[in-house]
Design a protein around this motif. Structure first.
Motif, PDB file in Angstrom:
ATOM      1  N   TRP A  69      -5.998   5.097  -6.305  1.00  0.00           N
ATOM      2  CA  TRP A  69      -5.456   6.051  -7.267  1.00  0.00           C
ATOM      3  C   TRP A  69      -5.885   5.627  -8.655  1.00  0.00           C
ATOM      4  O   TRP A  69      -6.464   4.557  -8.847  1.00  0.00           O
ATOM      5  CB  TRP A  69      -3.951   6.189  -7.133  1.00  0.00           C
ATOM      6  CG  TRP A  69      -3.126   4.963  -7.476  1.00  0.00           C
ATOM      7  CD1 TRP A  69      -3.564   3.708  -7.774  1.00  0.00           C
ATOM      8  CD2 TRP A  69      -1.710   4.911  -7.554  1.00  0.00           C
ATOM      9  NE1 TRP A  69      -2.506   2.885  -8.029  1.00  0.00           N
ATOM     10  CE2 TRP A  69      -1.358   3.588  -7.896  1.00  0.00           C
ATOM     11  CE3 TRP A  69      -0.704   5.839  -7.369  1.00  0.00           C
ATOM     12  CZ2 TRP A  69      -0.039   3.194  -8.066  1.00  0.00           C
ATOM     13  CZ3 TRP A  69       0.591   5.425  -7.533  1.00  0.00           C
ATOM     14  CH2 TRP A  69       0.917   4.118  -7.869  1.00  0.00           C
ATOM     15  N   MET A  70      -5.599   6.454  -9.644  1.00  0.00           N
ATOM     16  CA  MET A  70      -6.095   6.236 -11.001  1.00  0.00           C
ATOM     17  C   MET A  70      -4.965   5.953 -11.991  1.00  0.00           C
ATOM     18  O   MET A  70      -5.074   6.272 -13.170  1.00  0.00           O
ATOM     19  CB  MET A  70      -6.895   7.467 -11.443  1.00  0.00           C
ATOM     20  CG  MET A  70      -8.127   7.717 -10.604  1.00  0.00           C
ATOM     21  SD  MET A  70      -9.394   6.498 -10.888  1.00  0.00           S
ATOM     22  CE  MET A  70     -10.025   7.070 -12.453  1.00  0.00           C
ATOM     23  N   LYS A  92     -16.245  10.099  -3.716  1.00  0.00           N
ATOM     24  CA  LYS A  92     -15.217  10.972  -4.277  1.00  0.00           C
ATOM     25  C   LYS A  92     -15.170  10.802  -5.799  1.00  0.00           C
ATOM     26  O   LYS A  92     -15.161   9.675  -6.288  1.00  0.00           O
ATOM     27  CB  LYS A  92     -13.840  10.628  -3.713  1.00  0.00           C
ATOM     28  CG  LYS A  92     -13.692  10.907  -2.221  1.00  0.00           C
ATOM     29  CD  LYS A  92     -12.257  10.818  -1.793  1.00  0.00           C
ATOM     30  CE  LYS A  92     -12.021  11.044  -0.334  1.00  0.00           C
ATOM     31  NZ  LYS A  92     -12.851  11.894   0.407  1.00  0.00           N
ATOM     32  N   MET A  94     -13.077  10.848  -9.194  1.00  0.00           N
ATOM     33  CA  MET A  94     -11.682  10.566  -9.530  1.00  0.00           C
ATOM     34  C   MET A  94     -11.482  10.762 -11.036  1.00  0.00           C
ATOM     35  O   MET A  94     -11.881   9.917 -11.831  1.00  0.00           O
ATOM     36  CB  MET A  94     -11.319   9.127  -9.131  1.00  0.00           C
ATOM     37  CG  MET A  94     -11.548   8.811  -7.663  1.00  0.00           C
ATOM     38  SD  MET A  94     -10.948   7.177  -7.133  1.00  0.00           S
ATOM     39  CE  MET A  94     -11.743   6.056  -8.257  1.00  0.00           C
ATOM     40  N   THR A 106      -4.110  10.413  -4.729  1.00  0.00           N
ATOM     41  CA  THR A 106      -4.815   9.321  -4.066  1.00  0.00           C
ATOM     42  C   THR A 106      -6.144   9.833  -3.522  1.00  0.00           C
ATOM     43  O   THR A 106      -6.289  11.021  -3.224  1.00  0.00           O
ATOM     44  CB  THR A 106      -3.977   8.721  -2.924  1.00  0.00           C
ATOM     45  OG1 THR A 106      -3.635   9.767  -2.009  1.00  0.00           O
ATOM     46  CG2 THR A 106      -2.718   8.067  -3.447  1.00  0.00           C
ATOM     47  N   TYR A 107      -7.100   8.918  -3.415  1.00  0.00           N
ATOM     48  CA  TYR A 107      -8.444   9.238  -2.960  1.00  0.00           C
ATOM     49  C   TYR A 107      -8.737   8.348  -1.758  1.00  0.00           C
ATOM     50  O   TYR A 107      -9.053   7.183  -1.897  1.00  0.00           O
ATOM     51  CB  TYR A 107      -9.454   9.032  -4.088  1.00  0.00           C
ATOM     52  CG  TYR A 107      -9.110   9.883  -5.281  1.00  0.00           C
ATOM     53  CD1 TYR A 107      -9.549  11.196  -5.366  1.00  0.00           C
ATOM     54  CD2 TYR A 107      -8.283   9.386  -6.298  1.00  0.00           C
ATOM     55  CE1 TYR A 107      -9.198  11.998  -6.441  1.00  0.00           C
ATOM     56  CE2 TYR A 107      -7.929  10.177  -7.381  1.00  0.00           C
ATOM     57  CZ  TYR A 107      -8.386  11.485  -7.442  1.00  0.00           C
ATOM     58  OH  TYR A 107      -8.034  12.273  -8.497  1.00  0.00           O
ATOM     59  N   GLU A 118     -16.582   1.479  -7.694  1.00  0.00           N
ATOM     60  CA  GLU A 118     -16.272   2.469  -8.731  1.00  0.00           C
ATOM     61  C   GLU A 118     -17.310   2.391  -9.836  1.00  0.00           C
ATOM     62  O   GLU A 118     -17.573   1.317 -10.377  1.00  0.00           O
ATOM     63  CB  GLU A 118     -14.878   2.220  -9.309  1.00  0.00           C
ATOM     64  CG  GLU A 118     -13.763   2.496  -8.331  1.00  0.00           C
ATOM     65  CD  GLU A 118     -12.374   2.251  -8.889  1.00  0.00           C
ATOM     66  OE1 GLU A 118     -11.411   2.735  -8.274  1.00  0.00           O
ATOM     67  OE2 GLU A 118     -12.236   1.579  -9.946  1.00  0.00           O
TER      68      GLU A 118
END
Length: 138
Positions: A69-70, A92, A94, A106-107, A118
């Motif tokens: 998550w971010m 994905k 984000m 959430t991813y 990332e």
């Protein structure tokens, strides 16, 4: 947020990230390595930017479904999930979530993964790195 404040936050967590040069497909990048629970939890929180060709590599001890998550993250990122054979299995985008109220989305990895990378959003597309690309670690 300035470098002093980022350093202070990192020290308050008691975490420091090691840096390594890795390769994805044929592209060399510099990553900070998150290979403990506390480093993975901290991730890129409170950062305002990432330099070109720099990112964060999350390493897990076993292949498993991964979810990110971010929370408190201000950078628009793309996450790449790699399996135990270091093959790219999922990508994905984000968007930043920052300090918004409520729980961030959430991813989740499409399949079990052992590594998550990332990078700035668009980095994988710009560098023509897609599913099936290989991750090489030192």
């Amino acid at each position: 947020m300035n470098l002093f404040l980022i350093t202070l936050i990192a020290l308050s967590y008691g975490n420091t990230f090691s840096k390594k040069t890795i390769t994805v497909k044929d592209k060399n990048i510099t990553v900070e390595v998150a290979d403990t629970d506390s480093l993975r939890q901290q991730g890129l929180m409170y950062r305002k930017s990432l330099a070109k060709d720099e990112g964060m590599l999350f390493i897990f001890s076993d292949e498993q479904p991964l979810s990110f998550w971010m929370k408190n993250t201000f950078i628009h990122l793309t996450i790449a999930y790699f399996n135990k054979n270091k093959i790219l299995i999922d990508l994905k985008d984000m968007p930043p979530f920052g300090k918004k109220q409520g729980d961030p989305p959430t991813y989740r990895s499409a399949r079990p993964a052992m590594y998550a990378l990332e990078m700035n959003v668009g980095w994988f597309k710009t560098n023509k790195i897609g599913l099936g690309s290989k991750l090489s670690l030192p």
